[in-house]
Design an enzyme around this catalytic site. Structure first.
Site, PDB file in Angstrom:
ATOM      1  N   LYS A  13       0.840  -1.218   0.000  1.00  0.00           N
ATOM      2  CA  LYS A  13       0.000   0.000   0.000  1.00  0.00           C
ATOM      3  C   LYS A  13       0.872   1.265   0.000  1.00  0.00           C
ATOM      4  O   LYS A  13       0.658   2.162  -0.794  1.00  0.00           O
ATOM      5  CB  LYS A  13      -0.945   0.011   1.222  1.00  0.00           C
ATOM      6  CG  LYS A  13      -1.888  -1.186   1.271  1.00  0.00           C
ATOM      7  CD  LYS A  13      -2.853  -1.099   2.435  1.00  0.00           C
ATOM      8  CE  LYS A  13      -2.175  -1.214   3.807  1.00  0.00           C
ATOM      9  NZ  LYS A  13      -1.470  -2.495   4.039  1.00  0.00           N
ATOM     10  N   ARG A  88     -10.041   0.095   8.801  1.00  0.00           N
ATOM     11  CA  ARG A  88      -9.522  -1.250   9.035  1.00  0.00           C
ATOM     12  C   ARG A  88     -10.563  -2.165   9.662  1.00  0.00           C
ATOM     13  O   ARG A  88     -10.269  -3.334   9.912  1.00  0.00           O
ATOM     14  CB  ARG A  88      -8.329  -1.166   9.986  1.00  0.00           C
ATOM     15  CG  ARG A  88      -6.968  -1.327   9.307  1.00  0.00           C
ATOM     16  CD  ARG A  88      -5.934  -1.081  10.360  1.00  0.00           C
ATOM     17  NE  ARG A  88      -4.667  -1.697  10.136  1.00  0.00           N
ATOM     18  CZ  ARG A  88      -3.603  -1.081   9.627  1.00  0.00           C
ATOM     19  NH1 ARG A  88      -3.688   0.162   9.217  1.00  0.00           N
ATOM     20  NH2 ARG A  88      -2.462  -1.717   9.527  1.00  0.00           N
ATOM     21  N   ARG A 127      11.440  -5.430   5.046  1.00  0.00           N
ATOM     22  CA  ARG A 127      11.130  -4.019   4.752  1.00  0.00           C
ATOM     23  C   ARG A 127      12.096  -3.081   5.477  1.00  0.00           C
ATOM     24  O   ARG A 127      12.466  -3.306   6.628  1.00  0.00           O
ATOM     25  CB  ARG A 127       9.699  -3.713   5.187  1.00  0.00           C
ATOM     26  CG  ARG A 127       9.384  -2.227   5.128  1.00  0.00           C
ATOM     27  CD  ARG A 127       7.918  -1.935   5.096  1.00  0.00           C
ATOM     28  NE  ARG A 127       7.191  -2.378   6.275  1.00  0.00           N
ATOM     29  CZ  ARG A 127       5.856  -2.301   6.384  1.00  0.00           C
ATOM     30  NH1 ARG A 127       5.125  -1.848   5.376  1.00  0.00           N
ATOM     31  NH2 ARG A 127       5.260  -2.712   7.480  1.00  0.00           N
ATOM     32  N   ARG A 160      11.156  -1.198  10.957  1.00  0.00           N
ATOM     33  CA  ARG A 160      10.071  -0.875  11.892  1.00  0.00           C
ATOM     34  C   ARG A 160      10.048  -1.890  13.033  1.00  0.00           C
ATOM     35  O   ARG A 160      10.229  -3.082  12.813  1.00  0.00           O
ATOM     36  CB  ARG A 160       8.719  -0.891  11.162  1.00  0.00           C
ATOM     37  CG  ARG A 160       8.421   0.410  10.461  1.00  0.00           C
ATOM     38  CD  ARG A 160       7.214   0.333   9.568  1.00  0.00           C
ATOM     39  NE  ARG A 160       6.039  -0.276  10.170  1.00  0.00           N
ATOM     40  CZ  ARG A 160       4.844  -0.300   9.585  1.00  0.00           C
ATOM     41  NH1 ARG A 160       4.670   0.257   8.390  1.00  0.00           N
ATOM     42  NH2 ARG A 160       3.814  -0.873  10.163  1.00  0.00           N
ATOM     43  N   ARG A 171      -0.256  -9.321  13.393  1.00  0.00           N
ATOM     44  CA  ARG A 171      -0.909  -8.316  12.528  1.00  0.00           C
ATOM     45  C   ARG A 171      -1.696  -9.007  11.418  1.00  0.00           C
ATOM     46  O   ARG A 171      -2.783  -8.550  11.054  1.00  0.00           O
ATOM     47  CB  ARG A 171       0.148  -7.375  11.941  1.00  0.00           C
ATOM     48  CG  ARG A 171       0.668  -6.387  12.987  1.00  0.00           C
ATOM     49  CD  ARG A 171       1.996  -5.796  12.610  1.00  0.00           C
ATOM     50  NE  ARG A 171       1.961  -4.982  11.432  1.00  0.00           N
ATOM     51  CZ  ARG A 171       3.028  -4.741  10.660  1.00  0.00           C
ATOM     52  NH1 ARG A 171       4.211  -5.268  10.979  1.00  0.00           N
ATOM     53  NH2 ARG A 171       2.920  -3.985   9.614  1.00  0.00           N
TER      54      ARG A 171
HETATM   55  P1  ADP Z   1       2.115  -1.884   3.233  1.00  0.00           P
HETATM   56  O1  ADP Z   1       2.131  -0.368   3.191  1.00  0.00           O
HETATM   57  O2  ADP Z   1       0.925  -2.471   2.535  1.00  0.00           O
HETATM   58  O3  ADP Z   1       2.322  -2.459   4.597  1.00  0.00           O
HETATM   59  P2  ADP Z   1       4.700  -1.625   1.852  1.00  0.00           P
HETATM   60  O4  ADP Z   1       4.391  -0.742   0.679  1.00  0.00           O
HETATM   61  O5  ADP Z   1       5.429  -1.017   2.988  1.00  0.00           O
HETATM   62  O6  ADP Z   1       3.356  -2.377   2.364  1.00  0.00           O
HETATM   63  O7  ADP Z   1       5.492  -2.883   1.280  1.00  0.00           O
HETATM   64  C1  ADP Z   1       5.968  -3.915   2.150  1.00  0.00           C
HETATM   65  C2  ADP Z   1       7.342  -4.394   1.677  1.00  0.00           C
HETATM   66  O8  ADP Z   1       7.215  -5.093   0.440  1.00  0.00           O
HETATM   67  C3  ADP Z   1       8.330  -3.270   1.431  1.00  0.00           C
HETATM   68  O9  ADP Z   1       9.602  -3.715   1.835  1.00  0.00           O
HETATM   69  C4  ADP Z   1       8.281  -3.048  -0.094  1.00  0.00           C
HETATM   70  O10 ADP Z   1       9.505  -2.560  -0.617  1.00  0.00           O
HETATM   71  C5  ADP Z   1       7.979  -4.460  -0.601  1.00  0.00           C
HETATM   72  N1  ADP Z   1       7.111  -4.484  -1.790  1.00  0.00           N
HETATM   73  C6  ADP Z   1       6.050  -3.674  -2.061  1.00  0.00           C
HETATM   74  N2  ADP Z   1       5.465  -4.024  -3.226  1.00  0.00           N
HETATM   75  C7  ADP Z   1       6.170  -5.112  -3.695  1.00  0.00           C
HETATM   76  C8  ADP Z   1       6.064  -5.944  -4.878  1.00  0.00           C
HETATM   77  N3  ADP Z   1       5.101  -5.752  -5.796  1.00  0.00           N
HETATM   78  N4  ADP Z   1       6.944  -6.957  -5.002  1.00  0.00           N
HETATM   79  C9  ADP Z   1       7.914  -7.163  -4.074  1.00  0.00           C
HETATM   80  N5  ADP Z   1       8.076  -6.423  -2.958  1.00  0.00           N
HETATM   81  C10 ADP Z   1       7.226  -5.404  -2.775  1.00  0.00           C
HETATM   82  P1  AMP Z   2       0.443   0.361   9.139  1.00  0.00           P
HETATM   83  O1  AMP Z   2       1.505   1.387   8.940  1.00  0.00           O
HETATM   84  O2  AMP Z   2      -0.789   0.630   8.310  1.00  0.00           O
HETATM   85  O3  AMP Z   2       0.972  -1.046   8.960  1.00  0.00           O
HETATM   86  O4  AMP Z   2      -0.035   0.500  10.648  1.00  0.00           O
HETATM   87  C1  AMP Z   2       0.856   0.265  11.725  1.00  0.00           C
HETATM   88  C2  AMP Z   2       0.076   0.116  13.020  1.00  0.00           C
HETATM   89  O5  AMP Z   2      -0.636   1.356  13.311  1.00  0.00           O
HETATM   90  C3  AMP Z   2      -1.023  -0.960  13.018  1.00  0.00           C
HETATM   91  O6  AMP Z   2      -0.522  -2.253  13.295  1.00  0.00           O
HETATM   92  C4  AMP Z   2      -1.956  -0.421  14.125  1.00  0.00           C
HETATM   93  O7  AMP Z   2      -1.432  -0.684  15.415  1.00  0.00           O
HETATM   94  C5  AMP Z   2      -1.898   1.090  13.907  1.00  0.00           C
HETATM   95  N1  AMP Z   2      -2.955   1.539  12.959  1.00  0.00           N
HETATM   96  C6  AMP Z   2      -2.773   2.089  11.726  1.00  0.00           C
HETATM   97  N2  AMP Z   2      -3.963   2.376  11.162  1.00  0.00           N
HETATM   98  C7  AMP Z   2      -4.922   1.987  12.039  1.00  0.00           C
HETATM   99  C8  AMP Z   2      -6.350   1.992  12.026  1.00  0.00           C
HETATM  100  N3  AMP Z   2      -7.035   2.447  10.964  1.00  0.00           N
HETATM  101  N4  AMP Z   2      -6.997   1.502  13.119  1.00  0.00           N
HETATM  102  C9  AMP Z   2      -6.322   1.046  14.181  1.00  0.00           C
HETATM  103  N5  AMP Z   2      -4.991   0.991  14.256  1.00  0.00           N
HETATM  104  C10 AMP Z   2      -4.278   1.455  13.197  1.00  0.00           C
END
Ligand code: ADP
Ligand code: AMP
Length: 219
Positions: A13, A88, A127, A160, A171
């Site tokens: 995302k 969510r 990541r 992270r 999660r």
């Molecule tokens: P989210 O925001 O949904 O938690 P991220 O955008 O942070 O996910 O992506 C999670 C990890 O996967 C990051 O390390 C990113 O670089 C990697 N990633 C994202 N899209 C792809 C893809 N299409 N193929 C491989 N790795 C990806």
């Molecule tokens: P994310 O960056 O989207 O992976 O979110 C990281 C963490 O933030 C999650 O695991 C939750 O603890 C908190 N969080 C983010 N968005 C929400 C939401 N919409 N509702 C509740 N907790 C959230």
């Protein structure tokens, strides 16, 4: 345009949001980023949120809903928004409908990025994020040009604290229990599109961008 980007943790995302917000001139509103900034700044809200984030649990609605309403009420959001990480739960989706009605805004598309659980675990545990600008990398799938240094701003990359294997598993459990039922909520409203997120970053982007371009042309 007002877009919701859905999908399990690690689906991509944030990665897609970076590209889509540039392409369609949208404001990126990520609740996860808002919480991480509050933690970094050491605010009271940040301290509360951290207790839940460290366990991989959802931050309670009494905190989340106010933050989202405040952010969406700012004038820059009038130009268009990409929401990432919110809603969510079905309760949050219902609360968002009320907020948008008050603000005279409406959702144009809900896009779900779909990825297998095995791939999600590999993506999350590898990541890395820029401490300065928040850009996202992966040690294998999307490495920076120089190890641990951000390509965009030369900031330091970090892992992270909730990207450890145990927290990732929690999660994903929470996603399956609390967030997945939301698919049905938006499917019934006829505004849901699923994208195959297992492909290369640029292919996923091309798919979503083509869909949004059509939506934009309809508006
Ligand atoms: P989210 O925001 O949904 O938690 P991220 O955008 O942070 O996910 O992506 C999670 C990890 O996967 C990051 O390390 C990113 O670089 C990697 N990633 C994202 N899209 C792809 C893809 N299409 N193929 C491989 N790795 C990806
Ligand atoms: P994310 O960056 O989207 O992976 O979110 C990281 C963490 O933030 C999650 O695991 C939750 O603890 C908190 N969080 C983010 N968005 C929400 C939401 N919409 N509702 C509740 N907790 C959230």
């Amino acid at each position: 345009m007002f877009i919701i980007l859905m999908g399990p943790p690690g689906a991509g995302k944030g990665t897609q949001a970076e590209k889509l917000t540039k392409e369609f001139a949208l404001i990126h509103v990520s609740t996860g980023d808002i919480f991480r900034n509050a933690v970094k700044e050491g605010t009271e809200m940040g301290k509360k949120a951290k207790e839940y984030m460290d366990k991989g649990e959802l931050v309670p609605d009494e905190i989340v809903l106010g933050i989202v309403k405040e952010r969406l009420s700012k004038p820059d959001c009038k130009a268009g928004v990409l929401l990432d990480g919110f809603p969510r739960t079905i309760e949050q989706a219902e609360a968002l409908d009320e907020v948008l009605e008050d603000l005279k805004m409406k959702i144009d598309a809900v896009i779900n990025i779909d990825v297998s659980e095995e791939e999600l675990i590999a993506r999350l545990t590898g990541r890395r994020v820029c401490r300065n600008c928040g850009a996202t990398y992966h040690i294998k799938f999307n490495p920076p040009k120089v190890r641990n240094i951000c390509d965009h701003c030369s900031g330091e990359l970090y892992q992270r604290s909730d990207d450890t294997i145990d927290t990732v598993k929690e999660r994903l459990n929470i996603y399956n229990k609390q967030t997945l039922p939301m698919v049905d909520y938006y499917e019934r409203k006829g505004m849901y599109k699923s994208a195959d997120g297992s492909r290369e970053i640029d292919q996923v982007f091309a798919d979503i961008a083509a869909y949004l371009q059509n939506k934009e042309d309809e508006i």
